[in-house]
Design a protein around this motif. Sequence first.
Motif, PDB file in Angstrom:
ATOM      1  N   PRO A 169       0.818  -1.212   0.000  1.00  0.00           N
ATOM      2  CA  PRO A 169       0.000   0.000   0.000  1.00  0.00           C
ATOM      3  C   PRO A 169       0.855   1.267   0.000  1.00  0.00           C
ATOM      4  CG  PRO A 169      -0.592  -1.467   1.836  1.00  0.00           C
ATOM      5  CD  PRO A 169       0.649  -2.014   1.214  1.00  0.00           C
ATOM      6  N   VAL A 170       0.358   2.292  -0.692  1.00  0.00           N
ATOM      7  CA  VAL A 170       0.946   3.630  -0.630  1.00  0.00           C
ATOM      8  C   VAL A 170      -0.064   4.482   0.135  1.00  0.00           C
ATOM      9  CG1 VAL A 170       1.772   5.632  -1.923  1.00  0.00           C
ATOM     10  CG2 VAL A 170       2.185   3.314  -2.804  1.00  0.00           C
ATOM     11  N   VAL A 171       0.300   4.855   1.352  1.00  0.00           N
ATOM     12  CA  VAL A 171      -0.603   5.559   2.264  1.00  0.00           C
ATOM     13  C   VAL A 171      -0.213   7.025   2.302  1.00  0.00           C
ATOM     14  CG1 VAL A 171      -1.488   5.643   4.632  1.00  0.00           C
ATOM     15  CG2 VAL A 171      -0.756   3.447   3.647  1.00  0.00           C
ATOM     16  N   GLU A 172      -1.130   7.910   1.918  1.00  0.00           N
ATOM     17  CA  GLU A 172      -0.836   9.344   1.960  1.00  0.00           C
ATOM     18  C   GLU A 172      -0.872   9.843   3.399  1.00  0.00           C
ATOM     19  OE1 GLU A 172      -2.588  12.197  -0.584  1.00  0.00           O
ATOM     20  OE2 GLU A 172      -2.237  11.008  -2.391  1.00  0.00           O
ATOM     21  N   ILE A 173       0.180  10.577   3.773  1.00  0.00           N
ATOM     22  CA  ILE A 173       0.287  11.159   5.111  1.00  0.00           C
ATOM     23  C   ILE A 173       0.348  12.676   4.948  1.00  0.00           C
ATOM     24  CG2 ILE A 173       1.712  11.301   7.201  1.00  0.00           C
ATOM     25  CD1 ILE A 173       0.400   8.547   6.755  1.00  0.00           C
ATOM     26  N   GLN A 174      -0.528  13.381   5.671  1.00  0.00           N
ATOM     27  CA  GLN A 174      -0.599  14.833   5.498  1.00  0.00           C
ATOM     28  C   GLN A 174      -0.989  15.513   6.804  1.00  0.00           C
ATOM     29  OE1 GLN A 174      -3.343  14.470   2.397  1.00  0.00           O
ATOM     30  NE2 GLN A 174      -4.884  13.571   3.679  1.00  0.00           N
ATOM     31  N   GLY A 175      -1.028  16.844   6.766  1.00  0.00           N
ATOM     32  CA  GLY A 175      -1.469  17.625   7.916  1.00  0.00           C
ATOM     33  C   GLY A 175      -0.327  18.062   8.811  1.00  0.00           C
ATOM     34  N   THR A 176      -0.678  18.446  10.028  1.00  0.00           N
ATOM     35  CA  THR A 176       0.295  18.893  11.016  1.00  0.00           C
ATOM     36  C   THR A 176       1.136  17.706  11.491  1.00  0.00           C
ATOM     37  OG1 THR A 176      -1.182  18.496  12.876  1.00  0.00           O
ATOM     38  CG2 THR A 176      -1.313  20.684  11.824  1.00  0.00           C
ATOM     39  N   ARG A 177       2.176  17.989  12.228  1.00  0.00           N
ATOM     40  CA  ARG A 177       3.006  16.902  12.770  1.00  0.00           C
ATOM     41  C   ARG A 177       2.162  15.949  13.619  1.00  0.00           C
ATOM     42  NH1 ARG A 177       7.991  19.812  15.604  1.00  0.00           N
ATOM     43  NH2 ARG A 177       8.379  17.663  16.270  1.00  0.00           N
ATOM     44  N   ARG A 178       1.307  16.494  14.431  1.00  0.00           N
ATOM     45  CA  ARG A 178       0.444  15.673  15.285  1.00  0.00           C
ATOM     46  C   ARG A 178      -0.512  14.829  14.436  1.00  0.00           C
ATOM     47  NH1 ARG A 178      -1.868  16.223  20.842  1.00  0.00           N
ATOM     48  NH2 ARG A 178      -0.091  17.561  21.205  1.00  0.00           N
ATOM     49  N   GLU A 179      -1.093  15.445  13.402  1.00  0.00           N
ATOM     50  CA  GLU A 179      -2.020  14.709  12.530  1.00  0.00           C
ATOM     51  C   GLU A 179      -1.311  13.595  11.762  1.00  0.00           C
ATOM     52  OE1 GLU A 179      -5.211  18.328  11.662  1.00  0.00           O
ATOM     53  OE2 GLU A 179      -3.465  18.074  10.356  1.00  0.00           O
ATOM     54  N   ARG A 180      -0.067  13.840  11.377  1.00  0.00           N
ATOM     55  CA  ARG A 180       0.694  12.819  10.657  1.00  0.00           C
ATOM     56  C   ARG A 180       0.943  11.596  11.541  1.00  0.00           C
ATOM     57  NH1 ARG A 180       5.256  15.937   6.946  1.00  0.00           N
ATOM     58  NH2 ARG A 180       3.780  17.104   5.676  1.00  0.00           N
ATOM     59  N   ALA A 182      -0.777  10.729  14.187  1.00  0.00           N
ATOM     60  CA  ALA A 182      -2.074  10.097  14.448  1.00  0.00           C
ATOM     61  C   ALA A 182      -2.493   9.218  13.267  1.00  0.00           C
ATOM     62  CB  ALA A 182      -3.129  11.168  14.726  1.00  0.00           C
ATOM     63  N   ALA A 183      -2.258   9.680  12.038  1.00  0.00           N
ATOM     64  CA  ALA A 183      -2.618   8.891  10.851  1.00  0.00           C
ATOM     65  C   ALA A 183      -1.788   7.616  10.753  1.00  0.00           C
ATOM     66  CB  ALA A 183      -2.433   9.742   9.589  1.00  0.00           C
ATOM     67  N   ILE A 184      -0.477   7.723  11.058  1.00  0.00           N
ATOM     68  CA  ILE A 184       0.392   6.546  11.026  1.00  0.00           C
ATOM     69  C   ILE A 184      -0.023   5.560  12.115  1.00  0.00           C
ATOM     70  CG2 ILE A 184       2.767   5.739  11.368  1.00  0.00           C
ATOM     71  CD1 ILE A 184       3.651   8.443  10.061  1.00  0.00           C
ATOM     72  N   ALA A 185      -0.311   6.070  13.304  1.00  0.00           N
ATOM     73  CA  ALA A 185      -0.746   5.211  14.415  1.00  0.00           C
ATOM     74  C   ALA A 185      -2.034   4.488  14.049  1.00  0.00           C
ATOM     75  CB  ALA A 185      -0.948   6.049  15.674  1.00  0.00           C
ATOM     76  N   ASN A 186      -2.945   5.204  13.435  1.00  0.00           N
ATOM     77  CA  ASN A 186      -4.214   4.616  13.014  1.00  0.00           C
ATOM     78  C   ASN A 186      -3.988   3.528  11.965  1.00  0.00           C
ATOM     79  OD1 ASN A 186      -7.201   4.588  12.915  1.00  0.00           O
ATOM     80  ND2 ASN A 186      -6.855   5.298  10.821  1.00  0.00           N
ATOM     81  N   TYR A 187      -3.107   3.803  10.998  1.00  0.00           N
ATOM     82  CA  TYR A 187      -2.828   2.817   9.961  1.00  0.00           C
ATOM     83  C   TYR A 187      -2.212   1.550  10.562  1.00  0.00           C
ATOM     84  CZ  TYR A 187      -0.797   0.364   6.056  1.00  0.00           C
ATOM     85  OH  TYR A 187      -0.480  -0.624   5.177  1.00  0.00           O
ATOM     86  N   MET A 188      -1.275   1.712  11.487  1.00  0.00           N
ATOM     87  CA  MET A 188      -0.572   0.567  12.070  1.00  0.00           C
ATOM     88  C   MET A 188      -1.393  -0.122  13.157  1.00  0.00           C
ATOM     89  SD  MET A 188       3.420   1.739  12.422  1.00  0.00           S
ATOM     90  CE  MET A 188       3.100   2.681  13.893  1.00  0.00           C
ATOM     91  N   GLY A 189      -2.378   0.571  13.717  1.00  0.00           N
ATOM     92  CA  GLY A 189      -3.120   0.009  14.847  1.00  0.00           C
ATOM     93  C   GLY A 189      -2.334   0.089  16.146  1.00  0.00           C
TER      94      GLY A 189
END
Length: 197
Positions: A169-180, A182-189
């Motif tokens: 998968p190619v997962v787009e990561i964007q937003g503020t440092r905190r949002e980035r 949070a998105a990675i944590a969500n993707y990894m579980g």
Amino acid sequence: MRLAISGTHSMGKTTLLGDCARAFPDFVCETEAYRSLRSFNPDLEIGLGREADKHAMWILQGNLMGKLLRHRKGDKVFFDRGPADMLAYSLYAREEGRTDLDEGFLQSMREIACIYCREFLDAILFVPIRNDYAIEFEDDGVRPTDDGYRERVDAHFKREYQKLDLGVPVVEIQGTRRERIAAIANYMGYQPAVLPP
């Protein structure tokens, strides 16, 4: 989980790697090839931008491949850059016409990217340029600052990630440092140990 942080320069990827190190302390963080090589030899000549050539691209790609090979399936690793990154920069240099990069070389970079993504990564965390969240360009004395360079490399990333069959998968990561994070944590579980400011 082996994850490569990928994208054009001056998009906060190295900052993101540092944030990942703090948020996910059980992960190993592998630094960018260029930074690694320069730390060993500050005088190392590696052409970038319009002057990028086969010599430079193979040195950088080889360093990254060595890092990928050090880790096995199931390891917890973040890489600063992925197997397709040098392809995007090679395409830019080829477009500029001041280099020895030819179509055969570019095709070999595509094939290597596909093989190494399938074998040694679980996902690519792609940090694209977005109109709704602009990242200011940082002139650090290393990256070329040509007008439009960052944007043109980003366009190559976006095209190649759409075309290539990378097998991950190619997962787009964007937003503020905190949002980035949070998105990675969500993707990894995973639950991050700490969030950046």
